[in-house]
Structures are given as C-alpha cells and as structure tokens.
Design an enzyme around this catalytic site. Sequence first.
Site, PDB file in Angstrom:
ATOM      1  N   THR A 106       0.888  -1.182  -0.204  1.00 40.30           N
ATOM      2  CA  THR A 106       0.046  -0.042  -0.087  1.00 40.30           C
ATOM      3  C   THR A 106       0.986   1.060  -0.060  1.00 40.30           C
ATOM      4  O   THR A 106       2.129   1.157   0.381  1.00 40.30           O
ATOM      5  CB  THR A 106      -0.987  -0.081   1.121  1.00 40.30           C
ATOM      6  OG1 THR A 106      -1.804   1.000   0.827  1.00 40.30           O
ATOM      7  CG2 THR A 106      -0.043   0.390   2.597  1.00 40.30           C
ATOM      8  N   HIS A 154      21.643  32.113  39.640  1.00 37.70           N
ATOM      9  CA  HIS A 154      20.438  33.276  39.391  1.00 37.70           C
ATOM     10  C   HIS A 154      21.197  34.453  38.606  1.00 37.70           C
ATOM     11  O   HIS A 154      20.906  35.663  39.037  1.00 37.70           O
ATOM     12  CB  HIS A 154      19.619  33.505  40.487  1.00 37.70           C
ATOM     13  CG  HIS A 154      19.385  32.174  41.481  1.00 37.70           C
ATOM     14  ND1 HIS A 154      18.037  31.816  40.916  1.00 37.70           N
ATOM     15  CD2 HIS A 154      19.876  31.704  42.395  1.00 37.70           C
ATOM     16  CE1 HIS A 154      18.079  30.628  41.816  1.00 37.70           C
ATOM     17  NE2 HIS A 154      18.926  30.731  42.453  1.00 37.70           N
ATOM     18  N   SER A 277      27.637  45.559  12.203  1.00 37.59           N
ATOM     19  CA  SER A 277      26.622  46.533  12.097  1.00 37.59           C
ATOM     20  C   SER A 277      26.942  47.548  10.732  1.00 37.59           C
ATOM     21  O   SER A 277      27.857  47.722  10.275  1.00 37.59           O
ATOM     22  CB  SER A 277      26.624  47.387  13.206  1.00 37.59           C
ATOM     23  OG  SER A 277      25.837  48.458  13.100  1.00 37.59           O
ATOM     24  N   SER A 278      25.750  47.998  10.299  1.00 39.99           N
ATOM     25  CA  SER A 278      25.771  48.787   8.743  1.00 39.99           C
ATOM     26  C   SER A 278      26.355  50.293   9.628  1.00 39.99           C
ATOM     27  O   SER A 278      26.555  51.153   8.799  1.00 39.99           O
ATOM     28  CB  SER A 278      24.524  48.761   8.290  1.00 39.99           C
ATOM     29  OG  SER A 278      23.468  49.299   9.162  1.00 39.99           O
ATOM     30  N   LYS A 283      31.264  47.210  16.093  1.00 40.46           N
ATOM     31  CA  LYS A 283      30.375  45.933  16.853  1.00 40.46           C
ATOM     32  C   LYS A 283      30.819  44.599  16.395  1.00 40.46           C
ATOM     33  O   LYS A 283      31.316  44.435  15.118  1.00 40.46           O
ATOM     34  CB  LYS A 283      28.710  46.179  16.245  1.00 40.46           C
ATOM     35  CG  LYS A 283      28.100  47.265  16.710  1.00 40.46           C
ATOM     36  CD  LYS A 283      27.655  47.101  18.218  1.00 40.46           C
ATOM     37  CE  LYS A 283      26.291  46.456  18.222  1.00 40.46           C
ATOM     38  NZ  LYS A 283      25.819  45.746  19.310  1.00 40.46           N
ATOM     39  N   ARG A 284      31.072  43.996  17.404  1.00 39.58           N
ATOM     40  CA  ARG A 284      31.559  42.486  17.118  1.00 39.58           C
ATOM     41  C   ARG A 284      30.403  41.375  17.697  1.00 39.58           C
ATOM     42  O   ARG A 284      30.431  41.241  18.839  1.00 39.58           O
ATOM     43  CB  ARG A 284      32.721  42.179  17.875  1.00 39.58           C
ATOM     44  CG  ARG A 284      33.867  42.706  17.015  1.00 39.58           C
ATOM     45  CD  ARG A 284      35.403  42.563  17.766  1.00 39.58           C
ATOM     46  NE  ARG A 284      35.747  41.101  18.134  1.00 39.58           N
ATOM     47  CZ  ARG A 284      37.127  40.810  18.075  1.00 39.58           C
ATOM     48  NH1 ARG A 284      38.118  41.457  17.831  1.00 39.58           N
ATOM     49  NH2 ARG A 284      37.266  39.749  18.504  1.00 39.58           N
ATOM     50  N   ASN A 285      29.290  41.653  16.958  1.00 40.80           N
ATOM     51  CA  ASN A 285      28.042  40.852  17.347  1.00 40.80           C
ATOM     52  C   ASN A 285      28.186  39.341  17.454  1.00 40.80           C
ATOM     53  O   ASN A 285      28.759  38.659  16.629  1.00 40.80           O
ATOM     54  CB  ASN A 285      26.773  40.962  16.616  1.00 40.80           C
ATOM     55  CG  ASN A 285      26.298  42.744  16.550  1.00 40.80           C
ATOM     56  OD1 ASN A 285      26.695  43.308  17.790  1.00 40.80           O
ATOM     57  ND2 ASN A 285      25.732  43.260  15.905  1.00 40.80           N
TER      58      ASN A 285
END
Length: 449
Positions: A106, A154, A277-278, A283-285
């Site tokens: 089937t 925490h 970033s543009s 920025k080193r995201n």
Amino acid sequence: MASSAVDSVIHGFLFSTDEMREIFSDKSWAQKWLDTEAALAKAQGELGVIPKEKADIINKYADANLLDLASIGEFYKSSITIVPLLKAFKKVLPDNAGEFVHWGATSQDIVDTGLVLLERDAYQVILRDMKECLKHCLTLAKKYRNTAQAGRTHVVHAIPITFGYKAAVWADELGRDIERLEAMKDRVFVGEMAGAVGTLASQPEKGLETQKRMMEILGLNVPTIAWHVARDNQAEFVSTLAICAGTIGRINHEIFSLQHTEILELEEPFFMGKVGSSTMPHKRNPAVLENVLALCRNVRSIAPSIVESMVSENERDWGCFLSEWEAIPRACHMFGAALQKSKYILENLIVYEKHMERNLNAQKGLMMSECVMMHLARKLGRLTAHEIVYKSCMKAYEQEVPLKQILMQTPEVTQAFTEEEVDLMLNPHSYIGLAPEFVDRVVAKWENI
C-alpha cells in the site's frame, strides 16, 4: 526558484546545510521510494512471489535520475499516494516489469519506509556532528581544567568554578544526548510493509518472509505489527532531536551570555571582514550564536506538532502524516545547521582568561563568603557563622568596599583568624573545590565515544 528559507540562495546558509538539502531533495525522496520498491521486488523475486527476472529489471532501473520528477509532482495534485511515482517508474521499465512493482503493498508502506530511510541518513549526520561537538567540549574542558572562573547562580556571582568544569558539564550533557540518539535506533528505524490495513491480506502465503527479507535488504528492523497509525516512532525521533536542540541551545546561550561587553569571558569566533553593524563599525556581534539559538528554538517547537500527529483515525489518516512530511525534514534541516555552526563555534571559541580573572574580583571578595563562613563555622557553628558573614557581606555590598575591610573590623573574625588566613579564605583560586577532578571524570567517561 526557491521560496523557502531552507532552499534560499540568500538565506539558505542560515537555516540548513548542503548536506541536509541533498538528503531531503526531491531526488532523494524519490530514490528512497524506489529503494523501497526495489527491495520489495527483490525479496519477492527471491521467494518466487513475482518472476525473478522482473524483480531484476525493477532493481536495475530503480534510479531517480531516470524519472520525470516534475510529472510526479503534477500527478500528486490528484493523488496523494505513491501512484504518481509508480506511473513515472513504469514508463522507464522495459519488458512489462512495471506490472510487478508494488506487489501487495500500500502507498503508506512505501512512503513510511522511504521517510525512515531519509531520517536514517539525517540521523547519521546529526550523530556525527553531536560527537564532534562533544569532542570540542572535552578539548575545552581539558585545556581549561584549572582556569578559575566566576560561577553564577540566578545570573549573579556565586562561588568560583573553572571554565574547564563548565565545558565538562556541557560535554556530559552532550554525551547523554548521544546515548539517547543511539538508544532510539532500534525503535525508530523500522520499515513498513503490511498492506492496506496492516494485515498482509494481499500476501497470505509469503507475506512475513517477504517483509523480513525486504527489511534485511534495506537494513531496517522488521515491524512486529503495522505502525500505519502508531506514530510514536516519528514522535520519538523528533522529540529526541528537540532534547538535543535544548542542549545545543543551552551551550550556545551560555557562550552568548558570557560575551556581554561587561563580562566578555567568551566570544564566538571572529575574523577580519566579519561585520556586525551597518552603522556602528565597532560592533562584534554574536551573530552566529544568535543564529544557533533561533534554529534550536524552532527545532524544539516542532516536536509538539509531531506528538500531536500521533492521534490518528482508525487504520489510516493522511491528515496526520502530512504534518510529518513537512515538519520532520524541517527539523533536520535546522538542527543540521545548528550543529554545523556549533562545531565551528566550539572549535574556534575565543576564551579570555584575563577577563575571567578580572571578574573573579569584581565584587571585591564577596564571592568568597561561603569559604569564610565554612571556616568560621568550625569555631562558632554554621548558623552563627552565616549570620556574621551575611551582615559583613551586606555592609560591604552597600558601601562598595572590599569584604576584607569589613571582616577585619568584625571581632568574631579577627579573634578567630589572622590577616593572612583571611587573605587565603578570600583567594578565589583556593576555593574551586573538586572542579578539576570532575573534569577528569567527564573526560574519562566520554573521550572514547
């Protein structure tokens, strides 16, 4: 033209890999169906159910490259069964062999078994990459076995650990996930050949022998009974992927959290030309980490829908199974991409040991409150010691002064300890407990997996 994120020439690398795209390509789907039909024919040819010469022809021509895949898609508009494949296959089969394809089967026998074969291919990639991630975590654990780092509970400083200890916790969880993946094989990689409602009524004489030989050819386990509507195997497959995605997600989220500018103990791999970033050149995201977190979240979200699909009508219900056809490949695509990126992150992780050292002293000794308390407890009792150290810590916290300054103004402390002893109690490197020994235990357990 691609219209999904998985196949996009623009976004595709974010959501899948070339390896997974090949596994779940249209040609691969058709090939797994053909492999299933060929195995059925081969088994029946050997057992004399169909002419052996016809079975040989079926196996010889069971090649998706010979099929008109577009015609299969067109026929699917009027028949969500295996019939469109059978029509396309029959066109390439000589000597009337097409009349002996799909003998006693089937559609769902072929579709289910084909899906299991695809899952097995994806599983091998996933298992391989999970082991690679484990290997990289073990490398980190060994390298940083004794590198002190702030332990956090925490989200705030607790007491010291070592970074090797943290990586060992990652490794141990990955090891358990690998055990889960390996444990599910016998339940998940089971073929299907049972006929219309699962009773093999179309093959009363040699049905069981055919089923057994067919699964031997395919390298799958033989079903004890038809699982046309028993979808726990599919639910387990995706649920196990979801658990693994939970682990990979947690590891990447820890790295993500420790890349905060204010902490910066870890950082995802960086190379010149990687732009964050543009408008903000500095920025080193953590872009790759964010990608993995999104992928793992999506994989986990798929599991409930497949569990929901377990509820089927009677002996057949395509309305439930269609969910699997779409969602299971998507889970594999995204988890495959998550693992590929995680391997890269873990192998090339930037570790800032000097920042770990700096952060150990960020609270000016407060991290060592337990150490001070436990030493004082031996002289005054634990509850009394806790109260004394608690008051000292809160005073140091509010005044933003070193804990030592307050302790040396506390009579209970100065009467019990010398200044040199207090300095030793406040040294985070002296209070990493058995962290290195736990690293050794994890490495010994998993390094030969």
